[in-house]
Scaffold this active site. Structure first.
Site, mmCIF file in Angstrom:
data_model
loop_
_atom_site.group_PDB
_atom_site.id
_atom_site.type_symbol
_atom_site.label_atom_id
_atom_site.label_comp_id
_atom_site.label_asym_id
_atom_site.label_seq_id
_atom_site.Cartn_x
_atom_site.Cartn_y
_atom_site.Cartn_z
ATOM 1 N N ASN A 159 1.545 30.762 3.237
ATOM 2 C CA ASN A 159 1.959 30.737 4.636
ATOM 3 C C ASN A 159 3.378 30.123 4.626
ATOM 4 O O ASN A 159 3.434 28.971 4.458
ATOM 5 C CB ASN A 159 0.941 29.640 5.318
ATOM 6 C CG ASN A 159 1.171 29.246 6.829
ATOM 7 O OD1 ASN A 159 2.048 29.894 7.324
ATOM 8 N ND2 ASN A 159 0.382 28.022 6.867
ATOM 9 N N LYS A 168 4.962 29.730 7.181
ATOM 10 C CA LYS A 168 5.428 28.848 8.307
ATOM 11 C C LYS A 168 6.975 29.448 8.879
ATOM 12 O O LYS A 168 7.046 30.482 8.885
ATOM 13 C CB LYS A 168 5.357 27.281 8.021
ATOM 14 C CG LYS A 168 3.994 26.840 7.264
ATOM 15 C CD LYS A 168 3.610 25.416 7.305
ATOM 16 C CE LYS A 168 2.268 25.335 6.570
ATOM 17 N NZ LYS A 168 1.856 24.051 6.399
ATOM 18 N N HIS A 219 -4.565 28.050 12.895
ATOM 19 C CA HIS A 219 -4.107 26.940 11.962
ATOM 20 C C HIS A 219 -4.017 25.633 12.721
ATOM 21 O O HIS A 219 -3.648 25.395 13.722
ATOM 22 C CB HIS A 219 -2.703 27.464 11.460
ATOM 23 C CG HIS A 219 -1.998 26.738 10.387
ATOM 24 N ND1 HIS A 219 -1.608 25.230 10.401
ATOM 25 C CD2 HIS A 219 -2.153 26.935 8.916
ATOM 26 C CE1 HIS A 219 -1.122 24.816 9.183
ATOM 27 N NE2 HIS A 219 -1.464 25.741 8.254
ATOM 28 N N GLU A 229 -1.592 23.450 12.538
ATOM 29 C CA GLU A 229 -0.253 23.122 13.461
ATOM 30 C C GLU A 229 -0.367 24.076 14.744
ATOM 31 O O GLU A 229 0.067 23.535 15.519
ATOM 32 C CB GLU A 229 0.775 23.673 12.494
ATOM 33 C CG GLU A 229 0.821 22.706 11.336
ATOM 34 C CD GLU A 229 1.281 23.338 9.936
ATOM 35 O OE1 GLU A 229 2.132 24.635 10.057
ATOM 36 O OE2 GLU A 229 1.416 22.611 9.162
ATOM 37 N N GLU A 236 -8.734 23.594 5.717
ATOM 38 C CA GLU A 236 -7.512 23.146 5.288
ATOM 39 C C GLU A 236 -7.586 21.528 6.290
ATOM 40 O O GLU A 236 -7.198 21.524 7.317
ATOM 41 C CB GLU A 236 -6.179 23.738 5.884
ATOM 42 C CG GLU A 236 -6.038 24.893 5.480
ATOM 43 C CD GLU A 236 -4.638 25.688 5.574
ATOM 44 O OE1 GLU A 236 -3.848 25.911 4.567
ATOM 45 O OE2 GLU A 236 -3.874 25.549 6.701
ATOM 46 N N GLY A 246 0.991 19.494 3.562
ATOM 47 C CA GLY A 246 2.137 19.230 3.536
ATOM 48 C C GLY A 246 2.483 17.672 2.978
ATOM 49 O O GLY A 246 3.598 17.019 2.978
ATOM 50 N N SER A 266 -1.691 21.211 0.400
ATOM 51 C CA SER A 266 -1.020 20.759 -0.997
ATOM 52 C C SER A 266 -1.437 21.252 -2.347
ATOM 53 O O SER A 266 -1.736 20.542 -3.288
ATOM 54 C CB SER A 266 -1.180 19.054 -1.022
ATOM 55 O OG SER A 266 -0.584 18.452 0.047
HETATM 56 P P1 PGA Z 1 0.813 22.959 2.169
HETATM 57 O O1 PGA Z 1 0.289 23.653 3.553
HETATM 58 O O2 PGA Z 1 0.265 23.849 1.128
HETATM 59 O O3 PGA Z 1 2.336 22.737 2.357
HETATM 60 O O4 PGA Z 1 0.126 21.859 2.360
HETATM 61 C C1 PGA Z 1 -0.656 24.578 3.415
HETATM 62 C C2 PGA Z 1 -0.968 25.171 4.985
HETATM 63 O O5 PGA Z 1 -0.726 24.675 6.038
HETATM 64 O O6 PGA Z 1 -1.627 26.668 4.980
#
Ligand code: PGA
Length: 249
Positions: free
Chosen positions: A10, A12, A97, A99, A167, A173, A211
């Site tokens: 992803n 983003k 997601h 976010e 997630e 992150g 992560s």
């Molecule tokens: P990350 O994000 O691997 O940077 O923690 C995962 C995601 O949001 O899909």
């Protein structure tokens, strides 16, 4: 037989065309000679889809969008439809997601409508779910996630058109991850909940995300009911993402 492992990146809201092209070429080169049986998919921002699609052509590397509107076309400024993603070469789209749930106030009902749109367009929906830290601290993580699954999955979901990504919001992150036991508990609970909703629930791919990096991919991917990973930050570096794909065996 366990389902085919899926490693999804992803991206983003990151990268410009030049960087995206280089990353896609490195990943495509890896996939041409990869011995791992795991599938790899990248989900770039919409303006980069064409650039990335051109680099992936003829390789086993898959392409996905990061979100889609529930309708196929119309007066929805700034949105993209599942049909447009399909037309741009996508086979996947992530929906719900955290976010987007947080930044755009997306409810389970809206996420379900988006997953329906993905299915209508012939895309595989990667439906994202996950608890906040407060919800985990309150002992509600499993309830929250299984109820998001029940609310976000269209009735016509099958193992062929749907992937679920767990997630935990607090792990995205941050460099923090749940314990391996916590991931195992959650994935078992998700599998059990899917059993009430779908006839082929055993074949649905359940991804862990939050992560994931080369140093923890091995142990996470070895957990029962973890059938792959959804990777954010580490999917932006070819070396790291390739290492995670190799960890999938
Ligand atoms: P990350 O994000 O691997 O940077 O923690 C995962 C995601 O949001 O899909």
């Amino acid at each position: 037989m366990s389902p085919r492992t899926l490693i999804a990146g992803n991206w983003k809201m990151n990268l410009l065309r030049g960087e995206a092209g280089l990353l896609a070429v490195a990943l495509a080169d890896h996939m041409r000679s990869a011995t791992s049986g795991a599938e790899m998919v990248v989900c770039p921002p919409t303006p980069l889809l064409d650039t990335v699609a051109a680099k992936l052509a003829g390789t086993p590397l898959g392409l996905g969008g990061q979100d889609c509107h529930a309708e196929s076309a119309g007066a929805h400024t700034g949105d993209v439809s599942a049909e447009m993603l399909r037309d741009a070469g996508c086979g996947f789209v992530t929906v719900g997601h955290s976010e987007r749930r947080a930044d755009h106030d997306e409810s389970d009902g809206l996420v379900r409508a988006k997953a329906e749109a993905a299915h209508r367009a012939g895309l595989i929906a990667i439906v994202c779910v996950g608890e906040t830290e407060a919800e985990r601290d309150a002992g509600r993580a499993v309830d929250v996630v299984t109820s998001q699954i029940a609310g976000s999955l269209p009735e016509a979901s099958t193992a062929a058109n749907t992937v679920i990504a767990y997630e935990p919001v607090w792990a995205i992150g941050t460099g923090r991850t749940p314990t391996l036991d916590d991931i195992a508990e959650m994935h078992a609970a998700m599998r059990a909940r899917l059993g009430d909703l779908m006839t082929d629930s055993d074949a649905v791919r359940l991804l862990y995300g939050g992560s994931v990096k080369p140093s923890n991919a091995d142990e996470i991917l070895a957990i029962a009911n973890v059938n792959g990973a959804l990777v954010g930050g580490a999917s932006l570096k070819a070396e790291d993402f390739i290492a995670i794909h190799r960890a999938a065996g």
